[in-house]
Design an enzyme around this catalytic site. Sequence first.
Site, PDB file in Angstrom:
ATOM      1  N   SER A  18      35.047   5.851  -3.145  1.00 16.21           N
ATOM      2  CA  SER A  18      35.814   6.930  -3.783  1.00 16.21           C
ATOM      3  C   SER A  18      36.900   7.466  -2.855  1.00 16.21           C
ATOM      4  O   SER A  18      37.977   7.854  -3.317  1.00 16.21           O
ATOM      5  CB  SER A  18      34.888   8.061  -4.245  1.00 16.21           C
ATOM      6  OG  SER A  18      34.331   8.740  -3.150  1.00 16.21           O
ATOM      7  N   ASN A 114      38.038   8.468  10.733  1.00 16.99           N
ATOM      8  CA  ASN A 114      36.821   8.463   9.909  1.00 16.99           C
ATOM      9  C   ASN A 114      36.744   9.765   9.142  1.00 16.99           C
ATOM     10  O   ASN A 114      37.345  10.770   9.530  1.00 16.99           O
ATOM     11  CB  ASN A 114      35.593   8.327  10.828  1.00 16.99           C
ATOM     12  CG  ASN A 114      34.293   8.248  10.052  1.00 16.99           C
ATOM     13  OD1 ASN A 114      34.197   7.537   9.051  1.00 16.99           O
ATOM     14  ND2 ASN A 114      33.277   8.981  10.494  1.00 16.99           N
ATOM     15  N   HIS A 116      33.765  12.420   7.617  1.00 18.63           N
ATOM     16  CA  HIS A 116      32.333  12.715   7.738  1.00 18.63           C
ATOM     17  C   HIS A 116      31.999  13.896   6.827  1.00 18.63           C
ATOM     18  O   HIS A 116      32.730  14.887   6.812  1.00 18.63           O
ATOM     19  CB  HIS A 116      31.995  13.044   9.191  1.00 18.63           C
ATOM     20  CG  HIS A 116      30.542  13.279   9.394  1.00 18.63           C
ATOM     21  ND1 HIS A 116      29.616  12.246   9.444  1.00 18.63           N
ATOM     22  CD2 HIS A 116      29.828  14.429   9.504  1.00 18.63           C
ATOM     23  CE1 HIS A 116      28.408  12.758   9.597  1.00 18.63           C
ATOM     24  NE2 HIS A 116      28.512  14.077   9.640  1.00 18.63           N
ATOM     25  N   ASP A 148      35.880   7.748  18.417  1.00 22.67           N
ATOM     26  CA  ASP A 148      35.744   7.371  19.825  1.00 22.67           C
ATOM     27  C   ASP A 148      34.422   6.627  19.992  1.00 22.67           C
ATOM     28  O   ASP A 148      33.802   6.222  19.011  1.00 22.67           O
ATOM     29  CB  ASP A 148      35.882   8.605  20.733  1.00 22.67           C
ATOM     30  CG  ASP A 148      34.748   9.603  20.529  1.00 22.67           C
ATOM     31  OD1 ASP A 148      33.765   9.281  19.810  1.00 22.67           O
ATOM     32  OD2 ASP A 148      34.827  10.707  21.104  1.00 22.67           O
ATOM     33  N   GLY A 150      31.538   7.649  20.734  1.00 21.87           N
ATOM     34  CA  GLY A 150      30.328   8.359  20.315  1.00 21.87           C
ATOM     35  C   GLY A 150      30.124   8.310  18.811  1.00 21.87           C
ATOM     36  O   GLY A 150      30.863   7.641  18.082  1.00 21.87           O
ATOM     37  N   ASP A 152      30.449  10.218  15.489  1.00 15.74           N
ATOM     38  CA  ASP A 152      31.096  11.358  14.827  1.00 15.74           C
ATOM     39  C   ASP A 152      31.580  12.401  15.843  1.00 15.74           C
ATOM     40  O   ASP A 152      31.505  13.608  15.590  1.00 15.74           O
ATOM     41  CB  ASP A 152      30.133  12.005  13.809  1.00 15.74           C
ATOM     42  CG  ASP A 152      29.653  11.003  12.768  1.00 15.74           C
ATOM     43  OD1 ASP A 152      30.463  10.160  12.339  1.00 15.74           O
ATOM     44  OD2 ASP A 152      28.471  11.053  12.382  1.00 15.74           O
ATOM     45  N   HIS A 178      32.487  15.712  -1.648  1.00 17.93           N
ATOM     46  CA  HIS A 178      33.400  14.611  -1.987  1.00 17.93           C
ATOM     47  C   HIS A 178      34.749  15.148  -2.475  1.00 17.93           C
ATOM     48  O   HIS A 178      35.797  14.592  -2.156  1.00 17.93           O
ATOM     49  CB  HIS A 178      32.787  13.711  -3.061  1.00 17.93           C
ATOM     50  CG  HIS A 178      31.910  12.642  -2.481  1.00 17.93           C
ATOM     51  ND1 HIS A 178      30.720  12.259  -3.052  1.00 17.93           N
ATOM     52  CD2 HIS A 178      32.049  11.880  -1.378  1.00 17.93           C
ATOM     53  CE1 HIS A 178      30.173  11.309  -2.315  1.00 17.93           C
ATOM     54  NE2 HIS A 178      30.951  11.064  -1.297  1.00 17.93           N
ATOM     55  N   ALA A 180      36.252  17.795  -1.524  1.00 15.10           N
ATOM     56  CA  ALA A 180      37.012  18.164  -0.315  1.00 15.10           C
ATOM     57  C   ALA A 180      37.507  16.915   0.409  1.00 15.10           C
ATOM     58  O   ALA A 180      38.661  16.852   0.850  1.00 15.10           O
ATOM     59  CB  ALA A 180      36.138  19.009   0.608  1.00 15.10           C
TER      60      ALA A 180
HETATM   61  C1  GRF Z   1      31.686   9.832   2.269  1.00 17.49           C
HETATM   62  O1  GRF Z   1      30.876  10.911   1.918  1.00 17.49           O
HETATM   63  C2  GRF Z   1      32.068   9.882   3.715  1.00 17.49           C
HETATM   64  O2  GRF Z   1      32.121  11.195   4.222  1.00 17.49           O
HETATM   65  C3  GRF Z   1      30.965   9.136   4.399  1.00 17.49           C
HETATM   66  O3  GRF Z   1      30.621   8.114   3.506  1.00 17.49           O
HETATM   67  C4  GRF Z   1      30.922   8.509   2.170  1.00 17.49           C
HETATM   68  C5  GRF Z   1      31.741   7.431   1.546  1.00 17.49           C
HETATM   69  O4  GRF Z   1      31.896   7.607   0.168  1.00 17.49           O
HETATM   70  N1  GRF Z   1      31.392   8.677   5.700  1.00 17.49           N
HETATM   71  P1  GRF Z   1      32.883   6.679  -0.657  1.00 17.49           P
HETATM   72  O5  GRF Z   1      32.421   5.237  -0.446  1.00 17.49           O
HETATM   73  O6  GRF Z   1      34.254   6.896  -0.123  1.00 17.49           O
HETATM   74  O7  GRF Z   1      32.724   7.109  -2.073  1.00 17.49           O
END
Ligand code: GRF
Length: 209
Positions: A18, A114, A116, A148, A150, A152, A178, A180
Amino acid sequence: MAKSGSLRLGVLGSGRGSNFAAIAEAASRGDVAAEVAAVISDVENAGILQHANQLGIPGRFIDPGKYRTKLDEGAEQAYITALQSAQVDLVVLAGFMRILKGDFLRSFEGRVINIHPSLLPSFPGLKAWKQALDYGVKHTGATVHFVDQGIDSGAIIAQETVPVLDEDTPETLLERIHGAEHRIYPASIAAIARGEVILKGRRTVRRVS
Ligand code: GRF
């Protein structure tokens, strides 16, 4: 990352895709000066690859090798080669469920981001929305950050806060997060493409153009 102009994105994901879809749509609307040049998944039938196919964007499965949480050496090289041959400027992790280290990060130094599903540094790692609910925080959210060595732990690019409601279940909270994510991930890439995101040590700051 101070590069400006139209960015070629390489998106890596293991799941439904998504965030990839939100980024691809924002790019095709012209809201983000970027194009998705490649989509790669470590899961053969992942939704993200189906989405990519529907949008006419090259998507492919690359076998991650023998480990469960990282790429083995051969796979790491295959991922690097695929992204380099697609001439990717920025690697966008969108639900990619493996840790990237060493050679991969050196090959794309400062060019891997990334998303998170929490307000980092709270709740790194897996199922961050459930960690937040179990802990009892009243606000959580989403974070876009550089990757990096580590988990997250890289410099934060953007965050959006999401309330935790009394009646929330893990599913309803995740859905709100999601929402957000789909706002701040394309917006962050747009800012990077405009050359506005400047890395200063552990912090990023915005240069207004
Ligand atoms: C998201 O919630 C993201 O924060 C996490 O993995 C999920 C991926 O969802 N890292 P999608 O595949 O983009 O729907």
